[in-house]
Design an enzyme around this catalytic site. Structure first.
Site, PDB file in Angstrom:
ATOM      1  N   GLN A  91      85.874  86.579  91.212  1.00 40.66           N
ATOM      2  CA  GLN A  91      85.395  87.848  91.774  1.00 40.66           C
ATOM      3  C   GLN A  91      85.977  88.033  93.175  1.00 40.66           C
ATOM      4  OE1 GLN A  91      80.853  88.271  90.930  1.00 40.66           O
ATOM      5  NE2 GLN A  91      81.326  86.101  90.839  1.00 40.66           N
ATOM      6  N   ASN A  92      86.626  86.979  93.680  1.00 40.41           N
ATOM      7  CA  ASN A  92      87.117  87.028  95.060  1.00 40.41           C
ATOM      8  C   ASN A  92      88.397  87.835  95.157  1.00 40.41           C
ATOM      9  OD1 ASN A  92      84.987  85.356  95.491  1.00 40.41           O
ATOM     10  ND2 ASN A  92      86.201  83.493  95.692  1.00 40.41           N
ATOM     11  N   VAL A  93      88.522  88.559  96.256  1.00 37.32           N
ATOM     12  CA  VAL A  93      89.737  89.351  96.463  1.00 37.32           C
ATOM     13  C   VAL A  93      90.709  88.611  97.393  1.00 37.32           C
ATOM     14  CG1 VAL A  93      88.587  91.542  95.966  1.00 37.32           C
ATOM     15  CG2 VAL A  93      88.688  90.732  98.331  1.00 37.32           C
ATOM     16  N   HIS A 109      87.893  91.569  90.379  1.00 36.00           N
ATOM     17  CA  HIS A 109      87.548  92.575  91.395  1.00 36.00           C
ATOM     18  C   HIS A 109      88.765  92.988  92.226  1.00 36.00           C
ATOM     19  CE1 HIS A 109      82.954  91.473  91.321  1.00 36.00           C
ATOM     20  NE2 HIS A 109      83.348  92.172  90.274  1.00 36.00           N
ATOM     21  N   CYS A 136     102.769 106.477 100.932  1.00 34.40           N
ATOM     22  CA  CYS A 136     103.070 105.522  99.855  1.00 34.40           C
ATOM     23  C   CYS A 136     104.566 105.205  99.907  1.00 34.40           C
ATOM     24  CB  CYS A 136     102.690 106.129  98.503  1.00 34.40           C
ATOM     25  SG  CYS A 136     103.329 105.160  97.106  1.00 34.40           S
ATOM     26  N   THR A 177      78.692  81.654  93.221  1.00 32.66           N
ATOM     27  CA  THR A 177      78.341  83.070  93.076  1.00 32.66           C
ATOM     28  C   THR A 177      76.831  83.199  92.945  1.00 32.66           C
ATOM     29  OG1 THR A 177      78.671  85.089  91.774  1.00 32.66           O
ATOM     30  CG2 THR A 177      78.900  83.005  90.589  1.00 32.66           C
ATOM     31  N   LEU A 203      75.826  76.192  96.052  1.00 34.04           N
ATOM     32  CA  LEU A 203      75.117  75.590  97.187  1.00 34.04           C
ATOM     33  C   LEU A 203      73.622  75.489  96.892  1.00 34.04           C
ATOM     34  CD1 LEU A 203      75.637  74.530 100.030  1.00 34.04           C
ATOM     35  CD2 LEU A 203      75.236  76.840 100.896  1.00 34.04           C
TER      36      LEU A 203
HETATM   37  P1  OAD Z   1      77.461  86.227  97.250  1.00 32.86           P
HETATM   38  O1  OAD Z   1      77.593  86.313  98.712  1.00 32.86           O
HETATM   39  O2  OAD Z   1      76.506  87.162  96.571  1.00 32.86           O
HETATM   40  O3  OAD Z   1      77.024  84.752  96.815  1.00 32.86           O
HETATM   41  C1  OAD Z   1      77.672  83.616  97.304  1.00 32.86           C
HETATM   42  C2  OAD Z   1      77.031  82.376  96.694  1.00 32.86           C
HETATM   43  O4  OAD Z   1      77.756  81.254  97.152  1.00 32.86           O
HETATM   44  C3  OAD Z   1      75.559  82.157  97.099  1.00 32.86           C
HETATM   45  O5  OAD Z   1      74.787  81.846  95.956  1.00 32.86           O
HETATM   46  C4  OAD Z   1      75.630  80.961  98.055  1.00 32.86           C
HETATM   47  O6  OAD Z   1      74.494  80.111  97.938  1.00 32.86           O
HETATM   48  C5  OAD Z   1      76.856  80.252  97.551  1.00 32.86           C
HETATM   49  N1  OAD Z   1      77.532  79.460  98.605  1.00 32.86           N
HETATM   50  C6  OAD Z   1      77.626  79.710  99.929  1.00 32.86           C
HETATM   51  N2  OAD Z   1      78.342  78.758 100.554  1.00 32.86           N
HETATM   52  C7  OAD Z   1      78.720  77.882  99.581  1.00 32.86           C
HETATM   53  C8  OAD Z   1      79.470  76.675  99.571  1.00 32.86           C
HETATM   54  N3  OAD Z   1      79.996  76.167 100.694  1.00 32.86           N
HETATM   55  N4  OAD Z   1      79.640  76.033  98.401  1.00 32.86           N
HETATM   56  C9  OAD Z   1      79.122  76.523  97.253  1.00 32.86           C
HETATM   57  N5  OAD Z   1      78.406  77.654  97.192  1.00 32.86           N
HETATM   58  C10 OAD Z   1      78.201  78.325  98.342  1.00 32.86           C
HETATM   59  O7  OAD Z   1      78.937  86.370  96.631  1.00 32.86           O
HETATM   60  P2  OAD Z   1      79.379  86.696  95.134  1.00 32.86           P
HETATM   61  O8  OAD Z   1      78.398  86.166  94.159  1.00 32.86           O
HETATM   62  O9  OAD Z   1      80.789  86.283  95.007  1.00 32.86           O
HETATM   63  O10 OAD Z   1      81.898  92.575  94.925  1.00 32.86           O
HETATM   64  O11 OAD Z   1      79.303  88.271  95.131  1.00 32.86           O
HETATM   65  C11 OAD Z   1      79.680  88.961  93.971  1.00 32.86           C
HETATM   66  C12 OAD Z   1      80.286  90.295  94.335  1.00 32.86           C
HETATM   67  O12 OAD Z   1      79.406  90.997  95.204  1.00 32.86           O
HETATM   68  C13 OAD Z   1      81.584  90.218  95.146  1.00 32.86           C
HETATM   69  O13 OAD Z   1      82.724  90.047  94.336  1.00 32.86           O
HETATM   70  C14 OAD Z   1      81.604  91.523  95.866  1.00 32.86           C
HETATM   71  C15 OAD Z   1      80.166  91.509  96.332  1.00 32.86           C
HETATM   72  O14 OAD Z   1      79.612  92.670  96.698  1.00 32.86           O
HETATM   73  C16 OAD Z   1      82.356  93.767  95.355  1.00 32.86           C
HETATM   74  O15 OAD Z   1      82.583  94.006  96.523  1.00 32.86           O
HETATM   75  C17 OAD Z   1      82.574  94.762  94.255  1.00 32.86           C
END
Ligand code: OAD
Length: 237
Positions: A91-93, A109, A136, A177, A203
């Site tokens: 999901q990471n950009v 994403h 562009c 995530t 985490l």
């Molecule tokens: P989140 O910020 O929602 O979640 C990050 C997760 O990583 C949390 O559950 C943290 O506990 C965990 N975390 C933090 N530090 C960590 C570490 N060092 N090791 C392991 N885990 C750790 O991010 P995403 O779930 O990626 O989309 O968010 C999903 C989507 O929401 C993104 O792609 C983005 C965002 O809004 C769009 O912008 C469309």
């Protein structure tokens, strides 16, 4: 640990946190400073494109000053060494998975280091800043460029291929995530329904924790290399 043939991995912001890329929903995360409706929706872009460009200019610059960590490298090693198929859906950009060496990678994403011209439809690498006045480089239209990322309310990329991969997976691993954003948050249920063993490496327990058969909680740079070692050891014995 049993042996698995087809492995499908989903990553989120947590895997890049220890590289210095902020997550979204943790304390001090991106959505604590910005309202996602302003900077990550088509409506926000229509209302204030300059703000959206500034937000992605900032993120694009930040992404170019970070490096992959042990968790990214462990997943690249798994892909290279595992005798079966390994598919990585992120999901990471950011571009840290490819920098670590992952090849079979799906950016569901989109990618911050790519631009998309809504005028001619071209998608292209984009490393510098982007403004409303930027033309562009392909069709020379002005005001038609946007970052090639998926915003809330838009369909994530490559969904057909992703669903097929999930249906065929023997092992599904979700890393870093929070399980808040669909459709990615529902992948564990699809994989489980089709018979995959499911594991969460995060985490802390995510929103979807109860859907996983196994969960290991800790920083990605600890738990991901350790889990990859277990998988590779099992394949060798
Ligand atoms: P989140 O910020 O929602 O979640 C990050 C997760 O990583 C949390 O559950 C943290 O506990 C965990 N975390 C933090 N530090 C960590 C570490 N060092 N090791 C392991 N885990 C750790 O991010 P995403 O779930 O990626 O989309 O968010 C999903 C989507 O929401 C993104 O792609 C983005 C965002 O809004 C769009 O912008 C469309």
């Amino acid at each position: 640990m049993p042996e698995f043939d087809r492995i499908v991995i989903l990553t989120g912001a947590g895997i890049s946190a220890e590289s210095g890329v902020p997550t979204f929903r943790d304390k001090g995360g991106i959505w604590a400073t910005y309202d996602y409706r302003d900077v990550a929706t088509p409506e926000g872009f229509e209302k204030n494109p300059q703000l959206v460009h500034e937000f992605y200019n900032m993120r694009r610059r930040a992404h170019q000053s970070v490096a992959p960590n042990a968790a990214h490298f462990a997943l690249a090693l798994l892909e290279k060494t595992h005798p079966g198929a390994v598919t990585l859906i992120t999901q990471n950009v950011d571009q840290l998975h490819e920098q670590a060496g992952s090849k079979n990678l799906i950016h569901m994403h989109g990618e911050a280091l790519k631009g998309w011209c809504l005028g001619c439809g071209t998608r292209m690498p984009w490393l510098g800043d982007m403004f409303l006045e930027t033309a562009c480089p392909v069709c020379a239209d002005v005001g038609t460029l946007r970052p090639d990322v998926v915003w809330f309310g838009e369909e994530p990329y490559h969904m057909e291929r992703i669903i097929k991969e999930l249906e065929q997976a023997d092992l599904f691993i979700s890393i870093g995530t929070s399980g808040n954003v669909y459709p990615a948050a529902g992948f564990v249920q699809v994989a489980a329904e089709y018979g995959a063993h499911t594991v969460e490496l995060n985490l802390e327990p995510s929103e979807g924790r109860t859907h996983f058969a196994e969960a290991i909680h800790g920083p990605a740079t600890d738990v991901v290399p350790a889990y990859v070692r277990r998988l590779l050891d099992a394949a060798l014995t």
